[in-house]
Design a protein around this motif. Structure first.
Motif, PDB file in Angstrom:
ATOM      1  N   ALA A 482       3.065  -1.473   2.592  1.00 16.14           N
ATOM      2  CA  ALA A 482       1.613  -1.656   2.610  1.00 16.14           C
ATOM      3  C   ALA A 482       0.909  -0.384   3.067  1.00 16.14           C
ATOM      4  CB  ALA A 482       1.258  -2.829   3.523  1.00 16.14           C
ATOM      5  N   LEU A 483       1.411   0.216   4.128  1.00 13.61           N
ATOM      6  CA  LEU A 483       0.761   1.394   4.696  1.00 13.61           C
ATOM      7  C   LEU A 483       0.799   2.571   3.726  1.00 13.61           C
ATOM      8  CD1 LEU A 483      -0.715   2.214   7.246  1.00 13.61           C
ATOM      9  CD2 LEU A 483       1.476   2.889   8.249  1.00 13.61           C
ATOM     10  N   ALA A 484       1.921   2.758   3.049  1.00  9.81           N
ATOM     11  CA  ALA A 484       2.021   3.859   2.085  1.00  9.81           C
ATOM     12  C   ALA A 484       1.005   3.712   0.962  1.00  9.81           C
ATOM     13  CB  ALA A 484       3.438   3.927   1.512  1.00  9.81           C
ATOM     14  N   ARG A 485       0.666   2.487   0.615  1.00  7.35           N
ATOM     15  CA  ARG A 485      -0.276   2.231  -0.477  1.00  7.35           C
ATOM     16  C   ARG A 485      -1.735   2.487  -0.072  1.00  7.35           C
ATOM     17  NH1 ARG A 485       0.352  -1.588  -4.437  1.00  7.35           N
ATOM     18  NH2 ARG A 485      -1.131  -3.018  -3.433  1.00  7.35           N
ATOM     19  N   HIS A 486      -2.013   2.553   1.226  1.00  8.16           N
ATOM     20  CA  HIS A 486      -3.408   2.628   1.668  1.00  8.16           C
ATOM     21  C   HIS A 486      -3.731   3.795   2.583  1.00  8.16           C
ATOM     22  CE1 HIS A 486      -4.677  -1.385   0.170  1.00  8.16           C
ATOM     23  NE2 HIS A 486      -3.393  -1.671   0.317  1.00  8.16           N
ATOM     24  N   ALA A 487      -2.742   4.326   3.308  1.00  5.40           N
ATOM     25  CA  ALA A 487      -3.027   5.320   4.341  1.00  5.40           C
ATOM     26  C   ALA A 487      -3.193   6.718   3.749  1.00  5.40           C
ATOM     27  CB  ALA A 487      -1.917   5.312   5.386  1.00  5.40           C
ATOM     28  N   LYS A 488      -3.599   7.644   4.596  1.00  4.52           N
ATOM     29  CA  LYS A 488      -3.752   9.037   4.208  1.00  4.52           C
ATOM     30  C   LYS A 488      -2.456   9.802   4.508  1.00  4.52           C
ATOM     31  CE  LYS A 488      -8.761   9.131   4.773  1.00  4.52           C
ATOM     32  NZ  LYS A 488      -9.921   9.761   5.450  1.00  4.52           N
ATOM     33  N   PRO A 489      -2.253  10.960   3.874  1.00 10.21           N
ATOM     34  CA  PRO A 489      -0.980  11.689   3.999  1.00 10.21           C
ATOM     35  C   PRO A 489      -0.575  12.039   5.420  1.00 10.21           C
ATOM     36  CG  PRO A 489      -2.240  12.545   2.151  1.00 10.21           C
ATOM     37  CD  PRO A 489      -3.142  11.585   2.859  1.00 10.21           C
ATOM     38  N   GLU A 490      -1.538  12.193   6.315  1.00 12.66           N
ATOM     39  CA  GLU A 490      -1.162  12.629   7.663  1.00 12.66           C
ATOM     40  C   GLU A 490      -0.299  11.624   8.420  1.00 12.66           C
ATOM     41  OE1 GLU A 490      -5.689  11.691   7.714  1.00 12.66           O
ATOM     42  OE2 GLU A 490      -4.262  12.773   6.437  1.00 12.66           O
ATOM     43  N   ILE A 491      -0.207  10.399   7.911  1.00 10.95           N
ATOM     44  CA  ILE A 491       0.615   9.399   8.594  1.00 10.95           C
ATOM     45  C   ILE A 491       2.076   9.475   8.170  1.00 10.95           C
ATOM     46  CG2 ILE A 491       0.486   7.465   6.957  1.00 10.95           C
ATOM     47  CD1 ILE A 491      -0.141   5.658   9.358  1.00 10.95           C
ATOM     48  N   LEU A 521       7.607   5.026  -2.073  1.00 11.51           N
ATOM     49  CA  LEU A 521       6.154   4.949  -1.999  1.00 11.51           C
ATOM     50  C   LEU A 521       5.586   5.950  -0.997  1.00 11.51           C
ATOM     51  CD1 LEU A 521       5.724   1.086  -2.254  1.00 11.51           C
ATOM     52  CD2 LEU A 521       5.028   2.784  -3.954  1.00 11.51           C
ATOM     53  N   CYS A 522       6.329   6.222   0.072  1.00  8.75           N
ATOM     54  CA  CYS A 522       5.897   7.263   1.006  1.00  8.75           C
ATOM     55  C   CYS A 522       5.781   8.607   0.311  1.00  8.75           C
ATOM     56  CB  CYS A 522       6.877   7.370   2.177  1.00  8.75           C
ATOM     57  SG  CYS A 522       6.712   6.093   3.428  1.00  8.75           S
ATOM     58  N   PHE A 523       6.736   8.924  -0.571  1.00 10.81           N
ATOM     59  CA  PHE A 523       6.718  10.208  -1.276  1.00 10.81           C
ATOM     60  C   PHE A 523       5.674  10.202  -2.395  1.00 10.81           C
ATOM     61  CE2 PHE A 523      11.498   9.986  -0.232  1.00 10.81           C
ATOM     62  CZ  PHE A 523      11.256  10.414   1.070  1.00 10.81           C
ATOM     63  N   ILE A 524       5.553   9.074  -3.114  1.00 11.18           N
ATOM     64  CA  ILE A 524       4.613   8.996  -4.234  1.00 11.18           C
ATOM     65  C   ILE A 524       3.175   9.044  -3.738  1.00 11.18           C
ATOM     66  CG2 ILE A 524       3.747   7.527  -6.090  1.00 11.18           C
ATOM     67  CD1 ILE A 524       6.631   6.312  -6.213  1.00 11.18           C
ATOM     68  N   ARG A 525       2.886   8.233  -2.744  1.00 10.65           N
ATOM     69  CA  ARG A 525       1.498   8.052  -2.315  1.00 10.65           C
ATOM     70  C   ARG A 525       1.056   9.078  -1.264  1.00 10.65           C
ATOM     71  NH1 ARG A 525      -1.467   3.307  -3.997  1.00 10.65           N
ATOM     72  NH2 ARG A 525      -0.157   2.221  -5.518  1.00 10.65           N
ATOM     73  N   LEU A 526       1.968   9.494  -0.397  1.00  9.04           N
ATOM     74  CA  LEU A 526       1.589  10.343   0.729  1.00  9.04           C
ATOM     75  C   LEU A 526       1.974  11.802   0.541  1.00  9.04           C
ATOM     76  CD1 LEU A 526       2.592   7.886   3.608  1.00  9.04           C
ATOM     77  CD2 LEU A 526       0.376   8.115   2.452  1.00  9.04           C
TER      78      LEU A 526
END
Length: 862
Positions: A482-491, A521-526
């Protein structure tokens, strides 16, 4: 010769569930009146053969008086049928005034209804371009008020389709295919953060199909009776046509496959889907389609099999015997089959199996509904084919009350529904998060999904830190998704540190798959990880590769290849050397009774190894860890695989993997494997035979004069030769041979009349499927291009102007493109048979009618 029949062709597939049946297996008999094979406790009746001036019917609905309202797919209009009874014969009347917005489709003018529903004192009508509410205001039994409730995106046969009443009877559900994109003003139960979400560079469909269609793909929406309120409740479909609700009030649909993908690891068979709140089913273009185990999606309850889904309905609308009333009836256009699907409660959702209810040949079913008399009614037709209305009735109608038992899993469904109440709005706030959070670790997949979506719908600030503080591994993994889909890269750094602290060995298989998806998803989104982060993730998952589970190996290979793990090449090449072609589960009996199905069975003798295709797809851009021996094996395997058979895009995908790997070869390596990098030969047009002639400028009418008598005594070898001489073989598969840029012609003899074939040959633009449609490109400098759109991205487009070889592309910078529109001119050139004399033409048509069978009656002496 490229015949533009362009019907949806089936594909053999990987199936789960019970697919075994017999040609006339237990309980199946041939109905003497109709030739339909069906359950022995039912009767079949042909009620009406639709004349040519009434078109080819694809939509149906019963009105409050028990009359049937139907529509032609093209421009023949809407009709109302009073069904026959003891006192009167069947009567047909044309209904006037219905909205019609013609759409050019080759030489056809399409625009008829694709779906009807009588509800709320209205007739709702779905077309390719809009949803209408039709009413009789003056009470004269004629519709006189036609209100457009919403303009819809025209998507040809992947537009909006059926509409049904909701389970509470207060609203409507509408289903659409992926070309009919959801209107921009429609909110959804999912947060609108859709992306392709492909960790590795995705490859578009190699036939150019749906290359410009993006997420969310096909969708289901709920709307109010007056059309003022709309909400998208589910997405990620390819082209579902109908919807049905079971006695538990749960919604289902039947989604289509893309037969072009057969043989590839991203092939998705036709599937029964449980349409839960905010559900995502993961359709994406080309290789980016999501496997059904991805943790951020909902998988199907049943992979059904090859074919083209059309109408579906539950038996509780019928007076069929009690054992049929809780079953789902689903129809297939291509194989002319209606299946019985038995749903079994499985947590808060269902698992399922299927068996055959009836079949015919040809029996191209376009729509099905149970009538007020409790009998089943279905239409055949579509794409200007012959159309009929049938009735299926039980020999002993049921008088038993419906079983309303909610079953033993109602508590789990109630829990899921309580979480779904938080979907589509951030008003739940802290309460929604507190309610949903404990269920991120639930054993039930659909409950986990509902909980995650309940959280994702709330403001990020309310749950961001809670993910990072979570200690339960499963809750952390799903919170990370969920977080990877919504958060900003700094997380990203904090999130990766949390995931790396999870004990991989202690996780069950489903959580290991979910963790790999969370990493992806961490790599794709962030954004890409740092070198230090890469090293830590590799240390977490590399020791587990290879695993004993195929799905786990697929995802480990995907993640490790993305990270350029030092050992991923050696480990994967070793797997490729030992991995066997996966045994394909298929309904052999069904395939055997279809000529196209027989071609599928032949193709299985050279089945590609889809697992290894996935591994090759993953390794194609890995820069290091290669030995010369591994390079030679890799490219040698790809070259061998190009000799295998699969769907129309199969060879293109293998070529694309191969070319991408070549493009990423270091110069010093290229020379050492150069002998493996040569072009793979295509069909050499210069070597095709030439007809004897003399040439004739054939038209449909002039050709038909030679087919007034039944075809008999024709020459099989001459027909086969003409199939090559007319260049048919360059674009079309037939009897296991030929090209892929046009539709497979293996079963045309069962589905189309000789006149239909001649229209397709002489007038190829008369009917064009979106699967084979060319594009017209207008450039900013005033120039134009025409051909198959192979891919389109932010940098450039690629057009294949040569229908005989889609590997020849013209690339143009996207900035130089003014517009791209569907072409109304077929890629197939007219006049492909004009070099043939009358006898050669008759042999060719006989060859097509025979499906390549030299013992067919057309080759028997008169």
């Amino acid at each position: 010769m490229k015949i533009s029949f362009c019907f949806l062709l089936p594909a053999f597939l990987l199936l789960k569930g019970n697919l075994s049946s017999a040609q006339n297996g237990p309980g199946l008999v041939v109905d003497s009146d109709t030739g339909i094979t069906l359950r022995e406790d039912f009767d079949a009746e042909l009620l009406y053969t639709v004349p040519e001036d009434q078109g080819s019917w694809v939509a149906m609905s019963f009105d409050p008086k028990g009359r049937l309202v139907v529509s032609d797919q093209d421009d023949k209009g809407v009709f109302r049928l009073t069904l026959p009874d003891d006192d009167q014969p069947l009567a047909v009347e044309s209904l006037k005034g219905f909205p019609y917005e013609p759409i050019n489709w080759g030489k056809r003018k399409v625009g008829g209804a694709l779906g009807f529903l009588h509800a709320f004192d209205s007739l709702y009508m779905v077309t390719m371009t809009g949803l209408y509410r039709c009413q009789d205001r003056d009470g004269d039994d004629s519709y006189d008020d036609f209100k457009l409730l919403k303009k819809l995106q025209m998507g040809y046969e992947h537009s909006a389709h059926s509409i049904i009443k909701t389970e509470d009877g207060k609203g409507l559900y509408l289903v659409s295919g992926n070309y009919g994109t959801i209107p921009k003003d429609v909110p959804g139960l999912q947060p609108p953060v859709w992306q392709k979400d492909s960790l590795l560079a995705a490859m578009p469909d190699q036939m150019g199909h749906a290359v410009s269609i993006k997420a969310p793909g096909g969708w289901v929406a709920r709307l109010s009776p007056d059309g003022s309120e709309w909400t998208m409740i589910s997405s990620g479909f390819r082209n579902p046509v109908d919807l049905a609700i079971n006695l538990h009030g749960e919604l289902f649909t039947f989604d289509s496959d893309l037969e072009f993908d057969v043989g590839s690891p991203w092939y998705r068979p036709t599937r029964i889907c449980h349409v839960t709140s905010a559900s995502e089913f993961g359709w994406r273009n080309g290789s980016a389609k999501w496997p059904e185990y991805f943790a951020d999606s909902i998988g199907p309850v049943l992979n059904v099999g090859p074919g083209s889904p059309t109408g579906i309905s539950f038996g509780h609308h019928s007076q069929f015997p009690a054992e049929y009333q809780n079953k789902l009836f689903v129809c297939d256009w291509t194989f002319g089959t209606i299946y019985l699907v038995t749903l079994k409660e499985d947590g808060s959702s269902y698992s399922a199996s299927k068996e055959e209810f009836l079949h015919g040949n040809p029996l191209n079913i376009t729509a099905m509904r149970f009538g007020p008399d409790g009998n089943m009614y279905f239409l055949t037709g579509g794409r200007n084919t012959d159309s009929r209305l049938y009735r299926i009735s039980p020999k002993t109608p049921s008088k038993l009350p419906l079983d309303q038992d909610p079953g033993g899993h109602q508590a789990l469904r109630d829990l899921r529904h309580s979480l779904e109440a938080f979907h589509g709005s951030n008003k739940g706030g802290a309460k929604a998060i507190e309610t949903a959070w404990p269920h991120l670790s639930h054993e039930d997949r659909c409950i986990r999904y509902a909980a995650r979506l309940a959280i994702e719908n709330q403001d990020l600030s309310l749950w961001r830190d809670r993910v990072l503080a979570e200690v339960n591994p499963r809750s952390l993994i799903y919170g990370a998704i969920a977080l990877a889909r919504h958060a900003k890269p700094e997380i990203q750094a904090d999130l990766l540190n949390k995931l790396n602290a999870i004990d991989w060995a202690e996780l069950p298989n489903i959580d290991q798959l979910a963790l790999l998806r969370a990493y992806s998803l961490c790599f794709i989104r962030l954004g890409p990880p740092t070198e230090s982060q890469k090293t830590k993730v590799i240390a977490q998952v590399d020791p587990a590769y290879p695993a004993k589970d195929d799905s786990l190996n697929a995802e480990l290979c995907r993640v490790l290849s993305y990270l350029h793990a030092p050992k991923v090449v050696a480990k994967t090449i070793a797997l490729m050397k030992t991995t066997q072609s996966q045994t394909l589960a298929y309904d052999k009996t069904m395939l055997e009774r279809s000529n196209y199905g027989q071609d599928i069975l032949k193709m299985m003798s050279a089945t590609p190894n889809s697992r290894n295709i996935h591994y090759a797809y993953c390794l194609r851009r890995v820069p290091n860890g290669w030995s010369l021996v591994d390079r030679k094996f890799f490219f040698g395997w790809l070259n061998e695989t190009l000799e295998k058979q699969g769907g129309k895009s199969f060879a293109g995908y293998i070529r694309a993997i191969r070319q991408d790997a070549i493009d990423h070869l270091p110069d010093e390596v290229r020379a050492s494997v150069s002998y493996l990098l040569g072009d793979i030969a295509t069909i050499d047009l210069s070597q095709l035979p030439i007809p004897k002639g003399p040439p004739v400028v054939w038209t449909v009418d002039s050709a038909m004069k030679h087919f007034q008598e039944p075809l008999r005594g024709r020459d099989f070898e001459s027909g086969k030769k003409m199939f090559s001489a007319g260049r048919c073989i360059a674009c079309h598969r037939f009897a296991g041979e030929g090209g892929y840029s046009g539709p497979d012609l293996g079963s045309v003899g069962n589905r189309f009349s000789i006149r239909d074939m001649l229209v397709a040959i002489c007038e190829p633009s008369a009917s064009i499927s979106e699967q084979y449609q060319a594009s017209e490109v207008v450039l900013t400098n005033g120039g134009t291009q025409r051909g198959r759109l192979i891919y389109k991205n932010e940098q450039e487009i690629a057009i294949a102007p040569n229908p005989f070889d889609y590997s020849q592309t013209v690339k143009t910078p996207a900035s130089d493109v003014e517009s791209i529109t569907p072409s109304q001119v077929s890629m197939m050139m007219p006049g492909m048979i004009n070099s043939m004399n009358a006898e050669e033409l008759k042999d060719l048509i006989a060859y097509l009618v025979s499906s390549g069978n030299p013992k067919h009656e057309v080759f028997q002496k008169k």
